[in-house]
Design an enzyme around this catalytic site. Structure first.
Site: not given
Ligand code: C5P
Length: 294
Positions: A17, A143
């Site tokens: 994406k 995501d």
């Molecule tokens: O959700 P995901 O594990 O992909 O996110 C990885 C990291 O990115 C999270 O641990 C967080 O620190 C950061 N993040 C964030 N806000 C979001 C998505 C991700 O701070 N909306």
């Protein structure tokens, strides 16, 4: 995601994406950030092949040597979560054919996790709905649910609240992927939350209308300045793209990929050729011509 049965096995092809707009709206008490983003799947795919394992084992094999195939891999975490929530005890061998660059802002790992949920739901005949799979997906990463809704969507919350959006026309993009990837967590840690977040109304309208020139003007990613500090190649490649006359350019997600939004496939080819002839100056960055998925 496209899945097809082959005897006992199942094959799922799952896309990368890009983010055409990403605004950070606030910081949340749980450490995440509230965002508003326009995401679209593009024609760069990983493929996962699922074969039943009668002994109940769960194994992951991958053709990309740098990728961990241990229990921390999102594909195996998705498989375990699916078994845990449904009480299923069946097993699988999963072969991952990796084409989407890693840590590049293209959500390759998230897309693979979504494909694992989709593929194993079918392989094990669990009959979970897309909504149920998306809800499990949100537990694994912000995501991942998007891949059950795509091909394009306006996403809010952590990124997991999804409103499908129909692109007025297919988009032609050239992706430029530096050899150095970026950690999403690290980029979010360095971001400054704006006092007045930018509205996404104009870009949503341009996307729906298929107005590529206006889309080019409205491209925005709040994470880009932080990513450029952490990885100067992002800034270099962005400046190089800006000199090539496309409709617009941007970094996707938390980087490190930058892309040019082109007016048609011919312009994308010309731009990719220009990058190819200057390849000695790209610092090892790879170039992909892609199109948004239908
Ligand atoms: O959700 P995901 O594990 O992909 O996110 C990885 C990291 O990115 C999270 O641990 C967080 O620190 C950061 N993040 C964030 N806000 C979001 C998505 C991700 O701070 N909306």
């Amino acid at each position: 995601m496209l899945s097809e049965r082959q005897g006992d096995a199942l094959r799922v092809r799952t896309p990368a994406k890009v983010n055409l707009f990403l605004e950070v709206v606030g910081r949340r008490p749980d450490g995440y950030h509230e965002i508003a983003t326009l995401m679209a799947t593009v024609s760069l795919f990983d493929t996962l092949e699922f074969t039943p394992d009668m002994a109940g084992g769960l194994t992951l094999l991958c053709d990309y040597p740098g990728l961990s195939t241990g229990p921390d891999n999102l594909v195996l975490r998705a498989a375990r979560l699916l078994r845990e929530r449904t009480g299923c005890t069946l097993g699988a061998e999963i072969r991952l054919n990796k084409r989407i660059p890693l840590a590049a802002g293209l959500a390759g790992g998230s897309s693979d996790a979504a494909a694992a949920l989709e593929g194993l739901n079918r392989l094990w005949r669990l009959r979970l709905s897309a909504l149920e799979l998306a809800s499990l997906a949100a537990e694994l990463g912000s995501d991942i649910p998007f891949f059950f809704v795509g091909p394009a969507a306006w996403c809010t919350g952590r990124g997991e609240v999804i409103e499908p959006l129909r692109l007025g026309r297919a988009l032609d993009l050239v992706l430029v992927v530096p050899p150095m990837g970026l950690s999403t967590a690290e980029v979010f840690r360095g971001v400054t939350v704006p006092n007045e977040p930018r509205s996404g109304a104009a870009i949503r309208q341009a996307a729906t209308a298929g107005d590529v020139s206006e889309l080019g003007r409205q491209l925005h990613n709040r994470l880009q300045p932080t990513a450029e500090r952490l990885c100067p190649a992002v800034a270099d490649l962005f400046m190089r793209l800006a000199g090539l006359g496309s409709a617009g350019q941007l970094m996707t997600g938390s980087g490190s990929t930058v892309f040019a939004l082109c007016r048609d496939p011919g312009e994308a080819l010309t731009l990719a050729r220009a990058l190819h002839s200057a390849r000695d100056e790209l610092g090892g960055a790879r170039v992909f011509i892609v199109r948004s998925c239908d």
